[in-house]
Design a protein around this motif. Structure first.
Motif, PDB file in Angstrom:
ATOM      1  N   GLU A 194      10.291 -14.873 -14.169  1.00  0.00           N
ATOM      2  CA  GLU A 194       9.090 -15.712 -14.165  1.00  0.00           C
ATOM      3  C   GLU A 194       7.945 -14.973 -14.845  1.00  0.00           C
ATOM      4  O   GLU A 194       7.922 -13.738 -14.896  1.00  0.00           O
ATOM      5  N   PRO A 195       6.964 -15.703 -15.390  1.00  0.00           N
ATOM      6  CA  PRO A 195       5.792 -15.045 -15.993  1.00  0.00           C
ATOM      7  C   PRO A 195       5.067 -14.138 -14.999  1.00  0.00           C
ATOM      8  O   PRO A 195       4.548 -13.089 -15.354  1.00  0.00           O
ATOM      9  N   LEU A 196       5.031 -14.555 -13.719  1.00  0.00           N
ATOM     10  CA  LEU A 196       4.402 -13.764 -12.665  1.00  0.00           C
ATOM     11  C   LEU A 196       5.399 -13.604 -11.533  1.00  0.00           C
ATOM     12  O   LEU A 196       5.861 -14.586 -10.950  1.00  0.00           O
ATOM     13  N   ASN A 197       5.748 -12.341 -11.211  1.00  0.00           N
ATOM     14  CA  ASN A 197       6.693 -12.043 -10.141  1.00  0.00           C
ATOM     15  C   ASN A 197       6.001 -11.182  -9.095  1.00  0.00           C
ATOM     16  O   ASN A 197       5.278 -10.232  -9.443  1.00  0.00           O
ATOM     17  N   VAL A 198       6.201 -11.487  -7.823  1.00  0.00           N
ATOM     18  CA  VAL A 198       5.531 -10.794  -6.725  1.00  0.00           C
ATOM     19  C   VAL A 198       6.567 -10.044  -5.887  1.00  0.00           C
ATOM     20  O   VAL A 198       7.597 -10.601  -5.507  1.00  0.00           O
ATOM     21  N   ILE A 199       6.296  -8.761  -5.647  1.00  0.00           N
ATOM     22  CA  ILE A 199       7.138  -7.947  -4.774  1.00  0.00           C
ATOM     23  C   ILE A 199       6.293  -7.486  -3.596  1.00  0.00           C
ATOM     24  O   ILE A 199       5.208  -6.937  -3.776  1.00  0.00           O
ATOM     25  N   GLU A 200       6.784  -7.710  -2.392  1.00  0.00           N
ATOM     26  CA  GLU A 200       6.097  -7.272  -1.179  1.00  0.00           C
ATOM     27  C   GLU A 200       7.085  -6.470  -0.328  1.00  0.00           C
ATOM     28  O   GLU A 200       8.264  -6.785  -0.285  1.00  0.00           O
ATOM     29  N   TYR A 201       6.575  -5.412   0.315  1.00  0.00           N
ATOM     30  CA  TYR A 201       7.407  -4.731   1.301  1.00  0.00           C
ATOM     31  C   TYR A 201       6.536  -4.265   2.449  1.00  0.00           C
ATOM     32  O   TYR A 201       5.377  -3.909   2.289  1.00  0.00           O
ATOM     33  N   GLU A 202       7.117  -4.287   3.646  1.00  0.00           N
ATOM     34  CA  GLU A 202       6.408  -3.972   4.885  1.00  0.00           C
ATOM     35  C   GLU A 202       6.891  -2.633   5.428  1.00  0.00           C
ATOM     36  O   GLU A 202       8.091  -2.377   5.483  1.00  0.00           O
ATOM     37  N   LEU A 203       5.957  -1.764   5.814  1.00  0.00           N
ATOM     38  CA  LEU A 203       6.281  -0.444   6.358  1.00  0.00           C
ATOM     39  C   LEU A 203       6.105  -0.449   7.872  1.00  0.00           C
ATOM     40  O   LEU A 203       5.154  -1.034   8.391  1.00  0.00           O
ATOM     41  N   PHE A 204       7.006   0.238   8.566  1.00  0.00           N
ATOM     42  CA  PHE A 204       6.900   0.333  10.022  1.00  0.00           C
ATOM     43  C   PHE A 204       7.707   1.518  10.505  1.00  0.00           C
ATOM     44  O   PHE A 204       8.522   2.071   9.762  1.00  0.00           O
ATOM     45  N   ASP A 205       7.493   1.929  11.755  1.00  0.00           N
ATOM     46  CA  ASP A 205       8.240   3.028  12.380  1.00  0.00           C
ATOM     47  C   ASP A 205       8.218   4.302  11.537  1.00  0.00           C
ATOM     48  O   ASP A 205       9.244   4.790  11.062  1.00  0.00           O
ATOM     49  N   ALA A 206       7.027   4.870  11.325  1.00  0.00           N
ATOM     50  CA  ALA A 206       6.900   6.087  10.515  1.00  0.00           C
ATOM     51  C   ALA A 206       7.675   7.238  11.144  1.00  0.00           C
ATOM     52  O   ALA A 206       7.692   7.407  12.359  1.00  0.00           O
ATOM     53  N   ASP A 207       8.317   8.037  10.289  1.00  0.00           N
ATOM     54  CA  ASP A 207       9.125   9.166  10.749  1.00  0.00           C
ATOM     55  C   ASP A 207       8.595  10.493  10.236  1.00  0.00           C
ATOM     56  O   ASP A 207       9.334  11.464  10.126  1.00  0.00           O
ATOM     57  N   ILE A 208       7.318  10.569   9.898  1.00  0.00           N
ATOM     58  CA  ILE A 208       6.730  11.812   9.408  1.00  0.00           C
ATOM     59  C   ILE A 208       6.494  12.768  10.575  1.00  0.00           C
ATOM     60  O   ILE A 208       5.915  12.386  11.592  1.00  0.00           O
ATOM     61  N   ARG A 209       6.911  14.020  10.423  1.00  0.00           N
ATOM     62  CA  ARG A 209       6.685  15.035  11.446  1.00  0.00           C
ATOM     63  C   ARG A 209       5.643  16.037  10.962  1.00  0.00           C
ATOM     64  O   ARG A 209       5.482  16.253   9.772  1.00  0.00           O
ATOM     65  N   THR A 210       4.987  16.675  11.907  1.00  0.00           N
ATOM     66  CA  THR A 210       4.061  17.741  11.547  1.00  0.00           C
ATOM     67  C   THR A 210       4.822  19.049  11.449  1.00  0.00           C
ATOM     68  O   THR A 210       5.935  19.183  11.937  1.00  0.00           O
ATOM     69  N   GLY A 211       4.210  20.046  10.828  1.00  0.00           N
ATOM     70  CA  GLY A 211       4.859  21.341  10.686  1.00  0.00           C
ATOM     71  C   GLY A 211       4.277  22.094   9.513  1.00  0.00           C
ATOM     72  O   GLY A 211       3.389  21.606   8.816  1.00  0.00           O
ATOM     73  N   LEU A 212       4.797  23.281   9.240  1.00  0.00           N
ATOM     74  CA  LEU A 212       4.257  24.106   8.170  1.00  0.00           C
ATOM     75  C   LEU A 212       4.394  23.449   6.812  1.00  0.00           C
ATOM     76  O   LEU A 212       3.576  23.655   5.921  1.00  0.00           O
ATOM     77  N   ALA A 213       5.454  22.656   6.616  1.00  0.00           N
ATOM     78  CA  ALA A 213       5.692  22.051   5.310  1.00  0.00           C
ATOM     79  C   ALA A 213       4.928  20.755   5.106  1.00  0.00           C
ATOM     80  O   ALA A 213       4.966  20.173   4.036  1.00  0.00           O
ATOM     81  N   ALA A 214       4.220  20.279   6.118  1.00  0.00           N
ATOM     82  CA  ALA A 214       3.503  19.012   6.007  1.00  0.00           C
ATOM     83  C   ALA A 214       2.037  19.268   5.681  1.00  0.00           C
ATOM     84  O   ALA A 214       1.378  20.082   6.312  1.00  0.00           O
TER      85      ALA A 214
END
Length: 243
Positions: free
Chosen positions: A33-53
């Motif tokens: 199509e001339p105009l195409n829409v992509i959407e995505y939803e983020l949830f349940d983050a798995d980022i941890r803290t630590g020296l490398a973050a």
């Protein structure tokens, strides 16, 4: 091809598209199509803290990429043993890579919170030690080391032997080799063979992140060939050869 630390659901101009439970999912989309829409939803983050973050890291960082079919190069993921398997003090991960010609240059990046011995075709070629000996309550953070390896034409067996005692110990590997005719990559993931003690099976992808993996890719440009646009080789301490 959306990728994110948390889970995500992807949709396009049409009905919702299938998704997996890991860090990265590849799906086929029709762009007609001339105009195409992509959407995505983020949830349940798995980022941890630590020296490398990083202290200012976005907890819901993500990206997406549109390419022609078959042109999205593989990305390494953290892998580990299944939940029901307890390491016996050593966990071995195996995968094979095949080259049509001798490699002009080959770079391997290994990330782990434990000590790791790197074996190529059964011979030890590198050793990296545990860095974070005084672990916080949430556990040690993986550290990344760069190794230059020599690869000739033919099939090679890469083995990573981790000094592992905990089920949650993870391993990350990214091997990129340039020959006269091609760029070859071997990345860690759920398709690697795994072994510890009397158990042998397949590794699984680890859900959870200490940092974005972008700075830890093995290589961006080898000679004039762009492997992963906009990404840099890992920098940091050099691993010592096996003693």
């Amino acid at each position: 091809m959306p990728g994110s630390g948390p889970s995500s659901r992807r949709t396009g101009s049409a009905p919702p598209l299938p998704t997996g439970s890991g860090y990265l999912t590849t799906v086929r989309v029709e762009v007609d199509e001339p105009l195409n829409v992509i959407e995505y939803e983020l949830f349940d983050a798995d980022i941890r803290t630590g020296l490398a973050a990083a202290a200012d890291a976005e907890p819901l960082g993500s990206y997406f990429c549109l390419t022609r079919p078959g042109e999205f190069s593989p990305r390494p993921q953290f892998m580990r043993l299944p939940d029901a398997v307890r390491p016996s003090g050593r966990a071995t991960y195996r995968a094979r890579v095949c080259l049509d010609h001798d490699a002009v240059e080959a770079v391997l990046v290994v990330g782990a919170a434990t000590g790791v011995t790197v074996l190529l075709d059964g011979a030890a070629v590198a050793r990296q030690e545990k860095v974070e000996y005084y672990e916080p309550a949430w556990g040690a953070s993986p550290m990344f080391f760069r190794h230059e390896v020599h690869l000739t034409a033919g099939e090679h067996l890469l083995e990573l032997v981790a000094d592992s005692t905990h089920t949650g110990d993870v391993l990350y590997a990214d091997l990129v080799a340039r020959t006269q005719s091609a760029i070859v990559a071997l990345v860690s993931g759920a398709d690697w063979e795994a072994e510890t003690g009397d158990w042998r099976g397949a590794a699984i992808e680890h859900r959870g992140r200490w940092t974005e993996l972008q700075p830890c890719y093995a290589a961006t440009v080898l000679a004039e060939n762009v492997i992963r646009p906009g990404r840099r080789p890992v920098s940091g301490p050099s691993a010592s050869p096996p003693g």
